[in-house]
Write a protein that holds these residues in place. Structure first.
Motif, PDB file in Angstrom:
ATOM      1  N   THR A   1       6.348  -5.469  11.072  1.00 35.46           N
ATOM      2  CA  THR A   1       5.208  -4.570  11.190  1.00 35.46           C
ATOM      3  C   THR A   1       4.186  -5.261  12.086  1.00 35.46           C
ATOM      4  O   THR A   1       4.292  -6.470  12.346  1.00 35.46           O
ATOM      5  CB  THR A   1       4.582  -4.289   9.815  1.00 35.46           C
ATOM      6  OG1 THR A   1       3.992  -5.508   9.315  1.00 35.46           O
ATOM      7  CG2 THR A   1       5.631  -3.797   8.825  1.00 35.46           C
TER       8      THR A   1
ATOM      9  N   VAL B   1       7.328  -6.644   3.152  1.00 36.58           N
ATOM     10  CA  VAL B   1       7.533  -5.411   3.918  1.00 36.58           C
ATOM     11  C   VAL B   1       8.567  -4.544   3.210  1.00 36.58           C
ATOM     12  O   VAL B   1       9.603  -5.022   2.749  1.00 36.58           O
ATOM     13  CB  VAL B   1       8.005  -5.731   5.350  1.00 36.58           C
ATOM     14  CG1 VAL B   1       8.285  -4.448   6.126  1.00 36.58           C
ATOM     15  CG2 VAL B   1       6.965  -6.576   6.070  1.00 36.58           C
TER      16      VAL B   1
ATOM     17  N   ARG C   1       6.695  -0.982   6.474  1.00 40.21           N
ATOM     18  CA  ARG C   1       5.261  -1.190   6.296  1.00 40.21           C
ATOM     19  C   ARG C   1       5.056  -2.151   5.144  1.00 40.21           C
ATOM     20  O   ARG C   1       5.954  -2.378   4.322  1.00 40.21           O
ATOM     21  CB  ARG C   1       4.539   0.125   6.017  1.00 40.21           C
ATOM     22  CG  ARG C   1       4.886   0.772   4.686  1.00 40.21           C
ATOM     23  CD  ARG C   1       4.148   2.075   4.493  1.00 40.21           C
ATOM     24  NE  ARG C   1       4.472   2.713   3.222  1.00 40.21           N
ATOM     25  CZ  ARG C   1       3.853   2.446   2.074  1.00 40.21           C
ATOM     26  NH1 ARG C   1       2.882   1.544   2.043  1.00 40.21           N
ATOM     27  NH2 ARG C   1       4.207   3.051   0.957  1.00 40.21           N
TER      28      ARG C   1
END
Length: 204
Positions: free
Chosen positions: A3, A55, A63
């Motif tokens: 991310t 994540v 995300r």
């Protein structure tokens, strides 16, 4: 699964490792053999991978999990143990300059700044670290093995040690693990960016 936060954190971790005199000297002097530079890269990837566990994959893409991201996947003791173990196993060196815990603290602070920046954008924090690392790289770091060697103090300035005394001054002090002796720890100095500075041990 990367991310933007993880990529920014990775840049910061690399800069912090570049700012760690003990690792810089271990790589330069090839304490870990001809693959010393590769071992430094491997250490960085291991640290980043450990934090990348925060994540999660979602329909929108990877995300950070908001319910867990604020709490680092590793705590300071786990980080310090990891750094100490790598230096011992991969570079056959014990770190006696008191720099392991401050480095672990800085990594955790970096994570929190990237996940939830407060006083200033995380990009600025990482940029400041990268500029410091570039400056240190230009100045260089000197190792000490005793006997009049050039050493580097906490300001990055070189000074001449006494040739006939038994003091173990210098930053960093790298010794074989079996010769490691406990030493009194000093309170870290925190710079304007909130990151700790390695200090030159006091003369005894």
């Amino acid at each position: 699964m990367s991310t933007p936060e993880i990529l920014l954190f990775a840049r910061g971790v690399v800069a912090l490792l570049d700012l760690w005199p003990a690792l810089t000297i271990a790589v330069r002097e090839q304490w870990g053999g001809h693959e010393s530079a590769d071992k430094k890269t491997w250490l960085a990837s291991e640290l980043i991978d450990a934090f990348e566990s925060a994540v999660v994959d979602t329909p929108e893409g990877p995300r950070l999990d908001p319910s867990t991201a604020a709490e680092p996947p590793l705590d300071i003791d786990q980080l310090a143990d990891m750094l100490t173990q790598v230096m011992s196993d991969e570079f056959e060196a014990a770190i006696e300059d008191g720099s392991v815990d401050p480095l672990a603290t800085d990594i955790l602070r970096l994570w929190r700044d990237v996940v939830a920046p407060t006083q200033r954008p995380a990009e600025e924090t990482v940029g400041a670290l990268e500029r410091k690392a570039a400056e240190v790289s230009r100045q260089g770091v000197a190792a000490t093995s005793g006997g009049g060697a050039h050493e580097v103090d906490e300001n990055g300035e070189e000074w001449e040690s006494d040739s006939d005394d038994d003091e173990d001054d210098g930053v960093p002090q790298l010794v074989p693990a079996e010769e490691q002796q406990p030493r009194e720890r000093e309170e870290p100095i925190v710079d304007d960016d909130g990151f700790t500075l390695v200090q030159k041990p006091r003369r005894r």
